[in-house]
Each structure stands twice: as C-alpha cells, then as structure tokens.
Design a protein around this motif. Structure first.
Motif, PDB file in Angstrom:
ATOM      1  N   UNK A   1       0.850  -1.198   0.000  1.00  0.00           N
ATOM      2  CA  UNK A   1       0.000   0.000   0.000  1.00  0.00           C
ATOM      3  C   UNK A   1       0.882   1.243   0.000  1.00  0.00           C
ATOM      4  N   UNK A   2       0.594   2.193  -0.872  1.00  0.00           N
ATOM      5  CA  UNK A   2       1.417   3.385  -1.005  1.00  0.00           C
ATOM      6  C   UNK A   2       1.258   4.326   0.189  1.00  0.00           C
ATOM      7  N   UNK A   3       2.375   4.930   0.594  1.00  0.00           N
ATOM      8  CA  UNK A   3       2.368   5.957   1.627  1.00  0.00           C
ATOM      9  C   UNK A   3       2.515   7.317   0.959  1.00  0.00           C
ATOM     10  N   UNK A   4       1.706   8.254   1.347  1.00  0.00           N
ATOM     11  CA  UNK A   4       1.778   9.593   0.779  1.00  0.00           C
ATOM     12  C   UNK A   4       1.753  10.637   1.888  1.00  0.00           C
ATOM     13  N   UNK A   5       2.366  11.788   1.591  1.00  0.00           N
ATOM     14  CA  UNK A   5       2.355  12.926   2.495  1.00  0.00           C
ATOM     15  C   UNK A   5       1.590  14.075   1.867  1.00  0.00           C
ATOM     16  N   UNK A   6       1.711  15.251   2.447  1.00  0.00           N
ATOM     17  CA  UNK A   6       0.885  16.366   1.999  1.00  0.00           C
ATOM     18  C   UNK A   6       1.241  16.819   0.585  1.00  0.00           C
ATOM     19  N   UNK A   7       2.494  16.660   0.188  1.00  0.00           N
ATOM     20  CA  UNK A   7       2.853  17.057  -1.166  1.00  0.00           C
ATOM     21  C   UNK A   7       2.121  16.211  -2.197  1.00  0.00           C
ATOM     22  N   UNK A   8       2.102  14.886  -1.979  1.00  0.00           N
ATOM     23  CA  UNK A   8       1.393  14.015  -2.906  1.00  0.00           C
ATOM     24  C   UNK A   8      -0.110  14.242  -2.858  1.00  0.00           C
ATOM     25  N   UNK A   9      -0.635  14.504  -1.664  1.00  0.00           N
ATOM     26  CA  UNK A   9      -2.070  14.794  -1.542  1.00  0.00           C
ATOM     27  C   UNK A   9      -2.418  16.041  -2.343  1.00  0.00           C
ATOM     28  N   UNK A  10      -1.569  17.071  -2.228  1.00  0.00           N
ATOM     29  CA  UNK A  10      -1.814  18.312  -2.970  1.00  0.00           C
ATOM     30  C   UNK A  10      -1.815  18.072  -4.475  1.00  0.00           C
ATOM     31  N   UNK A  11      -0.992  17.116  -4.927  1.00  0.00           N
ATOM     32  CA  UNK A  11      -0.921  16.841  -6.365  1.00  0.00           C
ATOM     33  C   UNK A  11      -2.142  16.089  -6.882  1.00  0.00           C
ATOM     34  N   UNK A  12      -2.917  15.500  -5.965  1.00  0.00           N
ATOM     35  CA  UNK A  12      -4.086  14.714  -6.363  1.00  0.00           C
ATOM     36  C   UNK A  12      -5.365  15.540  -6.449  1.00  0.00           C
ATOM     37  N   UNK A  13      -5.317  16.788  -5.999  1.00  0.00           N
ATOM     38  CA  UNK A  13      -6.530  17.605  -5.969  1.00  0.00           C
ATOM     39  C   UNK A  13      -6.343  18.846  -6.840  1.00  0.00           C
ATOM     40  N   UNK A  14      -7.443  19.485  -7.255  1.00  0.00           N
ATOM     41  CA  UNK A  14      -7.330  20.709  -8.060  1.00  0.00           C
ATOM     42  C   UNK A  14      -6.654  21.837  -7.275  1.00  0.00           C
ATOM     43  N   UNK A  15      -6.106  22.813  -8.004  1.00  0.00           N
ATOM     44  CA  UNK A  15      -5.454  23.952  -7.362  1.00  0.00           C
ATOM     45  C   UNK A  15      -6.399  24.695  -6.428  1.00  0.00           C
ATOM     46  N   UNK A  16      -7.681  24.671  -6.756  1.00  0.00           N
ATOM     47  CA  UNK A  16      -8.661  25.407  -5.953  1.00  0.00           C
ATOM     48  C   UNK A  16      -8.921  24.769  -4.597  1.00  0.00           C
ATOM     49  N   UNK A  17      -8.358  23.573  -4.371  1.00  0.00           N
ATOM     50  CA  UNK A  17      -8.550  22.887  -3.088  1.00  0.00           C
ATOM     51  C   UNK A  17      -7.326  22.962  -2.194  1.00  0.00           C
ATOM     52  N   UNK A  18      -6.263  23.649  -2.645  1.00  0.00           N
ATOM     53  CA  UNK A  18      -5.037  23.626  -1.855  1.00  0.00           C
ATOM     54  C   UNK A  18      -4.374  24.991  -1.823  1.00  0.00           C
ATOM     55  N   UNK A  19      -3.600  25.174  -0.796  1.00  0.00           N
ATOM     56  CA  UNK A  19      -2.798  26.374  -0.633  1.00  0.00           C
ATOM     57  C   UNK A  19      -1.349  25.927  -0.679  1.00  0.00           C
ATOM     58  N   UNK A  20      -0.749  26.022  -1.868  1.00  0.00           N
ATOM     59  CA  UNK A  20       0.586  25.462  -2.079  1.00  0.00           C
ATOM     60  C   UNK A  20       0.593  24.001  -1.613  1.00  0.00           C
ATOM     61  N   UNK A  21       1.591  23.651  -0.813  1.00  0.00           N
ATOM     62  CA  UNK A  21       1.668  22.283  -0.277  1.00  0.00           C
ATOM     63  C   UNK A  21       1.633  22.298   1.248  1.00  0.00           C
ATOM     64  N   UNK A  22       0.963  23.295   1.798  1.00  0.00           N
ATOM     65  CA  UNK A  22       0.887  23.420   3.249  1.00  0.00           C
ATOM     66  C   UNK A  22      -0.530  23.256   3.788  1.00  0.00           C
ATOM     67  N   UNK A  23      -1.526  23.337   2.901  1.00  0.00           N
ATOM     68  CA  UNK A  23      -2.910  23.237   3.364  1.00  0.00           C
ATOM     69  C   UNK A  23      -3.780  22.726   2.223  1.00  0.00           C
ATOM     70  N   UNK A  24      -4.557  21.687   2.496  1.00  0.00           N
ATOM     71  CA  UNK A  24      -5.466  21.106   1.509  1.00  0.00           C
ATOM     72  C   UNK A  24      -6.844  20.962   2.147  1.00  0.00           C
ATOM     73  N   UNK A  25      -7.870  21.406   1.426  1.00  0.00           N
ATOM     74  CA  UNK A  25      -9.245  21.261   1.912  1.00  0.00           C
ATOM     75  C   UNK A  25      -9.944  20.220   1.048  1.00  0.00           C
ATOM     76  N   UNK A  26     -10.472  19.169   1.692  1.00  0.00           N
ATOM     77  CA  UNK A  26     -11.086  18.062   0.975  1.00  0.00           C
ATOM     78  C   UNK A  26     -12.552  17.919   1.334  1.00  0.00           C
ATOM     79  N   UNK A  27     -13.341  17.609   0.335  1.00  0.00           N
ATOM     80  CA  UNK A  27     -14.728  17.203   0.535  1.00  0.00           C
ATOM     81  C   UNK A  27     -14.859  15.735   0.174  1.00  0.00           C
TER      82      UNK A  27
END
Length: 296
Positions: A1-27
């Motif tokens: 199973x793959x391990x991911x951090x916030x950088x990879x999470x940010x890459x999986x969502x649109x730009x409108x859901x993240x603030x650089x690679x320090x904050x991601x808002x998910x629905x």
C-alpha cells in the motif's frame, strides 16, 4: 500500500482545493481520491456531518459517524476506505508549521488534549458544537476556493485560526471539566503523558532513547513505558518513531534534498540506517517512496 504525504495529496486535488503544499481542503471527492493510500506526516482535521466513513488509524479500524470530529497527529498513519457517495464530510490536511503560523502565538489552552487525541482521535460532538465547527470550516473552504483573491492565504489562516479557537473552546468544555473532577492519580498520569509528548516534539531529532525522557520526567524507563503503553496503546519508542517518520516524509517531498541530507537532518548515523528505519515503517526505501510519489 502506497504511503503519501501532503505534497502528494496536494498533487491529487485541483489547485482550488489547496494552498501550495501546506494546506489542503477536501470534501467527499477529495476523500475518494485518497482512498486506499496510507497517509503519514500530516495533521488531519476531519468532520462527518451525514453518513459514516470507514478508516484505519495506525492500522486499527474506526467508523466515523454523523457529528464526529477526528484529529490526527503527524506521527499517525491514516487510510480511508472508499466513501459512500451520500456521505457529507470535510477534511483539512495541513502541517504543524501552518497551524502555528495561523495561530500567530495564540496557543489554545487545552490541557491534556494531546493525550485525548492520541488515545481517542474520534470525538463525538453535540449538534450545536458540530454546527459551530462546520460553519467555521465553511469559511475556510470559501477562502481556499477563491483563488483570485489577493489575500487568499491570509484569509485562509485567519479563518483557520477562528476554527482552531472554536475547537479549543469546545474541547475545554468537554474534557477539562472532566479532568478537574478526576482523581489525583489520573491527573498525575495525564501530566506525565503530556510532558512526555512535549519533550518528544522538542527533542526527538537528538534523543530517541526512552531513558532520556524518563530521566527528564523523573521516572524510571519501565514506569514511563508502562504508563504510555496503557494510555495510548503504543510504546514510547513507537511514538518517537512516528514523529521521526512524519518529518522524514515531509523532508523527502523536497526533491532537491539528497536522501543523505535527510538522514543527516534526522540524525541517523548514515544513509543506510535511515533507509532501514524508513523501510521498516513504510515498506519502501526512501528512493522508492519518492518514485511512487512522482507516479501519482
């Protein structure tokens, strides 16, 4: 199973859901994108307002239900199951640095809160409490989505600060009143665990021996290990290792940094020792972890 951090999470969502690679808002959609991944090295604040969400926290199954709030520390591993399409969930993924920058020196006065979320990361809220936090989270979301706003980052931090202070107020009402009625022995135990966690955050890079923390807390290593294990289900060594792993994931997300440099920052004797540690907890070498992140 793959391990991911916030950088990879940010890459999986649109730009409108993240603030650089320090904050991601998910629905709902964002949680679905992360289903099946092991998330580590992030602070997660999650709420379910309708339906249920299955997840694993450090390998243990948890069911998050309506009006449940979940607070996950950086050293904890999380994995979401595929959510039901009818569920209503919000999740903020961030870092300790972003939280401290947002609070701007205003530290919420929550006694023993870290102990509570280490042992019980899922907290059930009354309806009025859930409504307050959902309203505050809605303001955070609106600021994140407004990518054209000149002061977008500043607004996100202001609204996140308001969310954090409202959370603090709710937790104080829930937990500190209980603590004030607790027996002296229980309070003494909780103070020991809180003191241990504070020492870990301050010293885990230089000191990973349980004997160091026991000495600082004026108890024996055996006593400290027993108290921590009974309260959290994890040994002191596992908690320290979780913090090292969380920071290593964050550092490895910087492709400009050599694995040897990461090992040096984390005070491993050499790159081989760091690689052995990292593979033990993730199943991947640091180099393979980076390659997996690039394939996302």
């Amino acid at each position: 199973m793959k391990h991911i951090g916030i950088q990879q999470i940010a890459s999986l969502v649109p730009d409108s859901c993240r603030l650089d690679e320090s904050f991601v808002f998910l629905g709902n959609d964002g949680i679905a994108r992360l289903a099946g991944y092991n998330i580590v090295g992030c602070r997660l604040l999650l709420m379910v307002s309708d339906g249920t969400l299955d997840m694993k926290i450090n390998g243990k199954h948890a069911v998050v239900r309506e009006n449940d709030f979940v607070d996950i520390l950086e050293g904890t591993r999380v994995c979401f199951a595929m959510p039901d399409p009818e569920i209503r969930v919000i999740c903020m993924v961030t870092t300790r640095k972003f939280i401290m920058d947002s609070l701007q020196g205003v530290i919420p006065d929550i006694q023993n809160y870290i102990l509570k979320i280490l042992t019980e990361p899922v907290m059930h809220l009354r309806q009025n409490e859930a409504d307050v936090l959902l309203a505050q989270a809605g303001l955070v979301e609106s600021a994140v989505l407004d990518v054209r706003h000149r002061y977008r980052e500043e607004l996100v931090k202001v609204y996140f600060k308001a969310f954090s202070l409202n959370l603090s107020n709710i937790v104080l009402d829930k937990y500190d009143k209980r603590s004030s009625r607790a027996l002296h022995g229980i309070k003494k135990r909780d103070n020991l665990i809180s003191g241990f966690m504070e020492l870990v955050w301050e010293n885990f890079l230089e000191n990973r021996e349980v004997s160091f923390y026991a000495r600082e807390l004026c108890v024996t290593p055996k006593h400290l290990s027993r108290v921590i294990k009974e309260a959290t289900g994890k040994s002191p060594h596992e908690i320290i290792a979780g913090e090292v792993l969380a920071l290593s994931v964050q550092l490895l997300q910087n492709d400009d940094m050599l694995v040897q440099q990461v090992a040096d920052i984390l005070h491993f004797s050499d790159q081989a020792a760091f690689s052995k540690f990292f593979k033990k907890y993730t199943g991947l070498s640091p180099a393979d972890f980076r390659k997996a992140g690039k394939r996302l």
